[in-house]
Design a protein around this motif. Structure first.
Motif: not given
Length: 353
Positions: A80-84, A184-187, A190-195
């Motif tokens: 879970l990235p810090a911004p989310l 982000p380059k990792s899938e 990237s998927g977490l931010y897309r969600t």
């Protein structure tokens, strides 16, 4: 802590090239499950920083703090990235001037206008809001192009805007497009931010959000005109104090960031926006050891290198953003600044290890 860090932690009060750190950060980080001690140790900052009043950090130190926040969040939960992580706990309890001013607004459009007006009180940034028939484009730029904000900070600012819209309207507002340099380059990330955003994150020259016009006008359930009327005079006074004490070079750079894409680069335009005569502008810049043309060229050079390094934009697109009439004019000016062509600089950047 060395002298540089002590100076950065205290800050030159009122400088428009410094970022404010509010005591409310401590509450937000606690709610997000991020211990402040390891974050501050990573950033090489005082352990009581979040308990201090009127803390201002220079760009380098502030970005180091955000890199530390991102690293600590990854240590706590790599999924879970810090911004989310912060967005999940962001609420009106977090008393941050930017959030407060926005929540009191009538709608997202009103909130963005207020944030754009008062953002210089908390950060050397320029928030640009471009309204079109069906959409509104929000971009974030920075006054200090000698330092480049980390992706974790850019992501947080965009997450903040989206979370603000959702929090204030109590509806699942979804941007039409979102992007920032070096997403982000990792899938998985990237998927977490897309969600979260509801759309994929793309690579853009500046941190950018595009909202549907209807979402911008959606009423804020948190609107509070009485509270805003009480606090706004103090904000206006602080902004006036900042303009009065800020160096003219900083004020001119801030204004040019707003006017360059429109091709408005004349001293007359900048003087009018700053509310001073061209004679006064020239004199103030001379007192600070420069001229209007030197200030304009320095900013254009810095922005050009930024675009060449972080984007795939053509020379024509870059020349437009820098306010040149055509790409040939940009190429001639760039060669005068650097002794090189834009393409050569871009090639050197790509091959630099």
């Amino acid at each position: 802590m060395n002298r540089k860090n002590r100076s950065a932690a205290n800050g030159r009060r009122g400088s428009v090239l410094e970022y404010a750190v509010w005591p409310g950060w401590r509450l937000l980080m606690q709610d997000a499950g991020l211990a402040t001690s390891p974050v501050l140790r990573r950033a090489q900052l005082p352990g009581d920083l979040f308990a201090r009043e009127n803390v201002r950090l220079d760009s380098e130190t502030f970005y180091r703090l955000w890199e530390a926040i991102g690293a600590e969040a990854g240590f706590v939960d790599p999924d879970l990235p810090a911004p989310l992580r912060i967005a999940k706990v962001m609420s009106s309890d977090w008393f941050d001037p930017e959030l407060f001013a926005a929540l009191c607004s009538a709608n997202m459009g009103n909130a963005l206008d207020r944030i754009a007006k008062y953002v210089r009180l908390i950060a050397p940034m320029a928030i640009k809001v471009e309204r079109k028939t069906a959409e509104v484009i929000v971009t974030i730029d920075f006054l200090d192009h000698t330092k480049h904000p980390p992706s974790v900070f850019l992501a947080f600012k965009l997450v903040f805007f989206v979370q603000l819209a959702r929090l204030a309207t109590r509806s699942p507002v979804q941007p039409l497009r979102v992007g920032w340099p070096s997403p982000p380059k990792s899938e998985s990330e990237s998927g977490l931010y897309r969600t979260y955003f509801g759309v994929p994150v793309t690579s853009t020259p500046l941190a950018t959000l595009v909202f549907a016009a209807g979402d911008i006008e959606r009423p804020f359930l948190t609107e509070n005109n009485n509270m805003w009327s009480f606090f706004e005079p103090a904000l206006r006074q602080r902004l006036a104090d900042l303009d009065r004490t800020a160096g003219m070079i900083e004020r001119v750079r801030s204004t040019l960031l707003e006017t360059l894409p429109a091709g408005e680069v004349s001293m007359q335009v900048v003087s009018r926006k700053l509310g001073v005569s061209t004679r006064t502008l020239q004199r103030r810049l001379h007192d600070e050891g420069t001229t209007f043309q030197e200030t304009l060229d320095t900013l254009r050079d810095s922005l050009a290198r930024h675009y060449l390094r972080t984007t795939q934009m053509s020379s024509a697109e870059i020349s437009f953003l820098l306010g040149f009439e055509d790409s040939n004019s940009f190429a001639r000016a760039f060669h005068a600044w650097t002794g090189k062509t834009p393409q050569r600089v871009r090639t050197e950047i790509r091959t630099d290890p």
